[in-house]
Design an enzyme around this catalytic site. Structure first.
Site, PDB file in Angstrom:
ATOM      1  N   PRO A  99    -127.512 -33.309 -48.007  1.00  0.00           N
ATOM      2  CG  PRO A  99    -125.598 -33.805 -49.381  1.00  0.00           C
ATOM      3  CD  PRO A  99    -126.090 -32.732 -48.328  1.00  0.00           C
ATOM      4  N   GLY A 100    -127.639 -36.705 -47.780  1.00  0.00           N
ATOM      5  CA  GLY A 100    -127.253 -37.951 -47.026  1.00  0.00           C
ATOM      6  C   GLY A 100    -127.223 -39.471 -47.743  1.00  0.00           C
TER       7      GLY A 100
ATOM      8  N   GLY B  21    -128.277 -42.065 -46.405  1.00  0.00           N
ATOM      9  CA  GLY B  21    -129.891 -43.007 -45.908  1.00  0.00           C
ATOM     10  C   GLY B  21    -130.768 -42.382 -45.074  1.00  0.00           C
TER      11      GLY B  21
ATOM     12  N   GLY C   3    -121.751 -40.007 -39.137  1.00  0.00           N
ATOM     13  CA  GLY C   3    -122.402 -39.120 -38.609  1.00  0.00           C
ATOM     14  C   GLY C   3    -124.067 -39.363 -38.877  1.00  0.00           C
TER      15      GLY C   3
ATOM     16  CG  HIS D 291    -132.232 -43.822 -37.879  1.00  0.00           C
ATOM     17  ND1 HIS D 291    -132.235 -42.854 -36.858  1.00  0.00           N
ATOM     18  CD2 HIS D 291    -131.192 -43.579 -38.582  1.00  0.00           C
ATOM     19  CE1 HIS D 291    -131.402 -42.057 -37.098  1.00  0.00           C
ATOM     20  NE2 HIS D 291    -130.894 -42.432 -38.258  1.00  0.00           N
TER      21      HIS D 291
END
Ligand code: ZN
Length: 173
Positions: free
Chosen positions: A21-22, A24, A85, A132
């Site tokens: 899971p993250g 974003g 991270g 990103h």
């Protein structure tokens, strides 16, 4: 935005984010050259982190937010340095200095204008995801000497509150 292609992409990004899971995910991370980010910082992700650190980082749960064509404005000059991270650089973390306050405007998945004023950890997530979309990763902004594996981080740094800043400052010595 209303097209089934974009709506399906957003659904698929949400699934990917939750599976990882993250906190974003940007469309560029799933191979789509589109200006879309999604954010979600669930309370259950906070349980494994020291409460004092969460407070220092001004990190609170954030509900699922989809932002299309986001535009970021840095507010003020205050910054904070913390380890972060990235799902695209999995297994590593590094200290990154980021603005403490930002504003992000854009459209939601229904095409309606939205504006988010963010401080602390949410401001960090937004800056990370917006990066990103312009092809930048946190490793392009990190304090290079702080780059380490997640394992080294959990062994030696995870429970240190302010040490990450000191560590970052040491990199410029
Ligand atoms: Zn990332």
């Amino acid at each position: 935005i209303a097209s089934s292609r974009i709506q399906a992409l957003i659904d698929s990004m949400i699934e990917t984010l939750r599976d990882s899971p993250g906190e974003g995910l940007a469309a560029s991370q799933v191979g789509e050259n589109l200006q879309i980010i999604i954010i979600e910082d669930l309370a259950k992700y906070h349980k494994i982190r020291p409460k004092k650190l969460l407070a220092e980082q001004d990190r609170k749960p954030v509900e699922l937010t989809v932002i299309i064509n986001p535009k970021l404005t840095i507010v003020g000059t205050e910054t904070a340095s913390y380890f972060e991270g990235c799902l695209s650089v999995s297994g590593y973390v590094a200290v990154v200095e980021r603005a403490l306050r930002v504003k992000v405007s854009g459209l939601n998945r229904e095409g309606k204008p939205i504006e988010i004023e963010a401080t602390g950890w949410l401001a960090r997530i937004l800056q990370h995801e917006l990066d990103h979309l312009s092809g930048k990763l946190y490793i392009d902004r990190m304090c290079p000497r702080s780059f380490m594996t997640e394992k080294a981080f959990s062994l030696h740094w995870a429970d240190k509150r302010a040490a990450d800043r000191t560590h970052c400052m040491q990199t410029s010595l």
